[in-house]
Design an enzyme around this catalytic site. Structure first.
Site, PDB file in Angstrom:
ATOM      1  N   ASP A   1       5.351   3.098   6.735  1.00  0.00           N
ATOM      2  CA  ASP A   1       6.655   3.196   6.091  1.00  0.00           C
ATOM      3  C   ASP A   1       6.694   4.454   5.231  1.00  0.00           C
ATOM      4  O   ASP A   1       5.669   5.105   5.039  1.00  0.00           O
ATOM      5  CB  ASP A   1       6.941   1.947   5.234  1.00  0.00           C
ATOM      6  CG  ASP A   1       5.721   1.526   4.449  1.00  0.00           C
ATOM      7  OD1 ASP A   1       4.958   2.417   4.006  1.00  0.00           O
ATOM      8  OD2 ASP A   1       5.513   0.312   4.266  1.00  0.00           O
TER       9      ASP A   1
ATOM     10  N   ASP B   1       7.781   6.002   1.532  1.00  0.00           N
ATOM     11  CA  ASP B   1       8.220   5.752   0.158  1.00  0.00           C
ATOM     12  C   ASP B   1       8.685   7.073  -0.440  1.00  0.00           C
ATOM     13  O   ASP B   1       8.167   8.134  -0.104  1.00  0.00           O
ATOM     14  CB  ASP B   1       7.054   5.204  -0.682  1.00  0.00           C
ATOM     15  CG  ASP B   1       6.547   3.874  -0.145  1.00  0.00           C
ATOM     16  OD1 ASP B   1       7.355   3.130   0.446  1.00  0.00           O
ATOM     17  OD2 ASP B   1       5.349   3.586  -0.298  1.00  0.00           O
TER      18      ASP B   1
ATOM     19  N   ASP C   1      -3.146   5.724  -7.781  1.00  0.00           N
ATOM     20  CA  ASP C   1      -4.541   5.294  -7.804  1.00  0.00           C
ATOM     21  C   ASP C   1      -5.535   6.374  -7.358  1.00  0.00           C
ATOM     22  O   ASP C   1      -6.369   6.811  -8.149  1.00  0.00           O
ATOM     23  CB  ASP C   1      -4.731   3.970  -7.037  1.00  0.00           C
ATOM     24  CG  ASP C   1      -4.063   3.921  -5.681  1.00  0.00           C
ATOM     25  OD1 ASP C   1      -3.535   4.950  -5.231  1.00  0.00           O
ATOM     26  OD2 ASP C   1      -4.086   2.845  -5.045  1.00  0.00           O
TER      27      ASP C   1
HETATM   28  P1  ATP Z   1      -0.317   1.564   2.925  1.00  0.00           P
HETATM   29  O1  ATP Z   1      -0.531   2.480   4.051  1.00  0.00           O
HETATM   30  O2  ATP Z   1      -1.169   0.410   2.996  1.00  0.00           O
HETATM   31  O3  ATP Z   1       1.125   1.243   2.652  1.00  0.00           O
HETATM   32  P2  ATP Z   1      -0.073   2.966   0.484  1.00  0.00           P
HETATM   33  O4  ATP Z   1      -1.015   3.880  -0.221  1.00  0.00           O
HETATM   34  O5  ATP Z   1       1.212   3.551   0.940  1.00  0.00           O
HETATM   35  O6  ATP Z   1      -0.876   2.339   1.670  1.00  0.00           O
HETATM   36  P3  ATP Z   1       1.548   1.194  -1.006  1.00  0.00           P
HETATM   37  O7  ATP Z   1       1.220  -0.133  -1.561  1.00  0.00           O
HETATM   38  O8  ATP Z   1       2.632   1.328  -0.011  1.00  0.00           O
HETATM   39  O9  ATP Z   1       0.192   1.748  -0.416  1.00  0.00           O
HETATM   40  O10 ATP Z   1       1.828   2.125  -2.241  1.00  0.00           O
HETATM   41  C1  ATP Z   1       2.471   3.385  -2.163  1.00  0.00           C
HETATM   42  C2  ATP Z   1       1.866   4.343  -3.183  1.00  0.00           C
HETATM   43  O11 ATP Z   1       2.005   3.791  -4.495  1.00  0.00           O
HETATM   44  C3  ATP Z   1       0.364   4.569  -3.030  1.00  0.00           C
HETATM   45  O12 ATP Z   1       0.061   5.556  -2.090  1.00  0.00           O
HETATM   46  C4  ATP Z   1      -0.043   4.959  -4.427  1.00  0.00           C
HETATM   47  O13 ATP Z   1       0.298   6.297  -4.704  1.00  0.00           O
HETATM   48  C5  ATP Z   1       0.845   4.066  -5.275  1.00  0.00           C
HETATM   49  N1  ATP Z   1       0.168   2.798  -5.553  1.00  0.00           N
HETATM   50  C6  ATP Z   1       0.228   1.657  -4.842  1.00  0.00           C
HETATM   51  N2  ATP Z   1      -0.499   0.692  -5.396  1.00  0.00           N
HETATM   52  C7  ATP Z   1      -1.029   1.221  -6.503  1.00  0.00           C
HETATM   53  C8  ATP Z   1      -1.859   0.711  -7.518  1.00  0.00           C
HETATM   54  N3  ATP Z   1      -2.302  -0.530  -7.472  1.00  0.00           N
HETATM   55  N4  ATP Z   1      -2.185   1.548  -8.531  1.00  0.00           N
HETATM   56  C9  ATP Z   1      -1.732   2.811  -8.562  1.00  0.00           C
HETATM   57  N5  ATP Z   1      -0.953   3.335  -7.645  1.00  0.00           N
HETATM   58  C10 ATP Z   1      -0.596   2.566  -6.626  1.00  0.00           C
HETATM   59 MG    MG Z   2       2.847   2.423   1.849  1.00  0.00          MG
END
Ligand code: ATP
Ligand code: MG
Length: 447
Positions: free
Chosen positions: A71, A73, A151
């Site tokens: 997805d 963001d 993170d």
């Molecule tokens: P995925 O591919 O699993 O969606 P993702 O990194 O995009 O991985 P998301 O949960 O969609 O994970 O989160 C989007 C963004 O928000 C992350 O890339 C990170 O920058 C931030 N983020 C998400 N969770 C956290 C957290 N627990 N602490 C700090 N930043 C976070």
């Molecule tokens: Mg994501």
């Protein structure tokens, strides 16, 4: 005096600006055509209204690694209310973090406002629990502060579709190149703020083949217990991400290695130490991984049913030993295991129901006489229960012949089916008769 001192320390941190490294398209090669049209439209609209808008997080990381993002963001300096006003089909969601869902067609894009930094005022405005876990964070800030609140360095990359530049505040592009997972800031503090980051570290490391940098890795074992304070629904969401990542086998193996599995699936430990249980779980995970990677749909209920099956078997045995008959004992065991899991890992009700149906159909798959197999074929969960049976056969728990019988039976014409039923009855006449006694068999199965 103390106040003044802290004021200086915190404001020092607050104004120590981190300059982003701007990485040009010719260096990273990620073209805007790889961004979904909904995400592109959203950044364009925001930018036309003079707001900053970037694709951020997992999508940028995945694009750099040549993977298809799940997805997209968006991060912006527009407030949730600003965003809400600009997009007719949008809604503000979230409590812990307020953000906006912008919808175009069937697509939904998550738009979040830049988070504040760790200056004294911002820290004071956040709500944390006694372990340092952040409960609410709706303090808005600038892009640099937002990057610092993320993170890992590889998750703090901002892609501007208009210029095709990547803004890299924490060396994430270099870390990706070196295949290194590094926490931004002080790892102990960042894991305390949100212990789920430990699970995320394992998931990213295992699924992208990254090495967790030493400083980030070091505190994990000691802080593992903090996962106990995380609300079960969040643990469930993260577990689901992990299990459906296409690299579940690697993730579960790594979770165990890092000592993080205790709080997640209680007794997973025990299962993985029983040869049959471990074989079954690993087969189920591999099966799921193959499906995810082939782009086929997977059922979370099936997956959880597999992960917990050997717990059900163990509980079933104990209950039967106390004198409860076979099928009622199975139902008690199913309830018991589901309840324990519900406390730790909020498996949503709809998954729980499907999971129990898959389990409950297992004894019925062993009964291959009369009209029963025909009735079973009509059952809405037959396919899942049959796939589950095949796993049991493959793991050595059930005779492979049973699985093969069902494989033939379901696709056969009427004559072959009759033959299959006869040959089965002929090979096991006594058992079949016993199962037809009142109180047993089909009636008891439906209790
Ligand atoms: P995925 O591919 O699993 O969606 P993702 O990194 O995009 O991985 P998301 O949960 O969609 O994970 O989160 C989007 C963004 O928000 C992350 O890339 C990170 O920058 C931030 N983020 C998400 N969770 C956290 C957290 N627990 N602490 C700090 N930043 C976070
Ligand atoms: Mg994501």
């Amino acid at each position: 005096m103390i106040k003044k001192f802290f004021g200086r320390v915190f404001s020092g941190r607050m104004f120590k600006a981190v300059q982003p490294k701007i990485v040009a398209f010719k260096t990273h090669g990620v073209a805007r055509e790889r961004i979904s049209s909904c995400a592109l439209k959203t950044t364009q609209t925001l930018q036309q209204h003079h707001f900053a808008a970037f694709i951020v997080g997992g999508a940028v990381r995945d694009l750099l690694l040549g993977r298809e993002p799940k997805d997209f963001d968006i991060a912006t300096n527009a407030t949730p209310e600003d965003v809400r006003r600009l997009f007719r089909r949008s809604r503000i969601i979230g409590r812990r973090f307020r953000l906006v869902h912008v919808m175009c067609g069937a697509d939904t894009i998550e738009v979040s406002t830049f988070r504040g930094g760790d200056g004294a005022e911002d820290v004071a405005a956040r709500v944390s629990d006694e372990h340092g876990r952040i409960l609410r964070d709706n303090v808005f800030g600038n892009q640099e502060q937002d990057a610092t609140r993320r993170d890992f360095s590889i998750n703090a990359l901002f892609y501007d579709p208009a210029t095709q530049e990547i803004w890299d505040y924490h060396g994430g592009v270099a870390d990706l190149k070196k295949r290194r997972l590094r926490m931004i800031g002080d790892p102990v503090q960042r894991f305390r703020e949100d212990p789920v980051r430990m699970l995320r570290a394992v998931r990213f490391a295992a699924s992208y083949g990254l090495e967790i940098e030493a400083g980030t890795h070091k505190p994990i074992r000691a802080l593992a217990d903090l996962l106990q304070n995380v609300p079960p629904s969040r643990l469930f969401d993260e577990m689901l991400k992990l299990l459906l990542s296409g690299y579940a086998s690697e993730c579960v193996t790594k979770l165990r290695k890092e000592g993080l599995h205790h709080g997640l699936l209680p007794l997973l430990d025990v299962i993985l130490e029983q040869p049959l249980g471990k074989r079954f779980v690993m087969l189920a995970l591999k099966n799921t991984d193959d499906r995810v990677r082939a782009g086929k749909p997977v059922s979370p209920a099936f997956l959880f049913a597999s992960l917990l099956w050997h717990e059900v078997l163990a509980a079933w045995k104990i209950i039967e030993a106390k004198g409860v008959r076979g099928i009622p004992a199975l139902y008690q065991a199913m309830e018991q295991v589901s309840e324990v899991q519900a406390e730790k890992l909020a498996i949503p009700r709809r998954f729980g129901t499907d999971m129990k149906e898959i389990w409950a159909l297992q004894p019925r798959l062993l009964q291959r006489s009369g009209r029963r197999p025909y009735r079973l074929l009509e059952h809405p969960r037959f396919r899942a229960a049959y796939d589950f049976l095949l796993l049991r056969c493959e793991s050595g728990e059930v005779e492979p012949a049973v699985g093969e019988w069902w494989t033939r039976f379901q696709d056969a014409d009427e004559t072959v089916r009759e033959n299959l039923l006869t040959s089965d009855v002929e090979t096991k006449p006594r058992r079949k008769r016993r199962r037809r006694k009142p109180g047993g068999g089909a009636k008891a199965e439906n209790e």
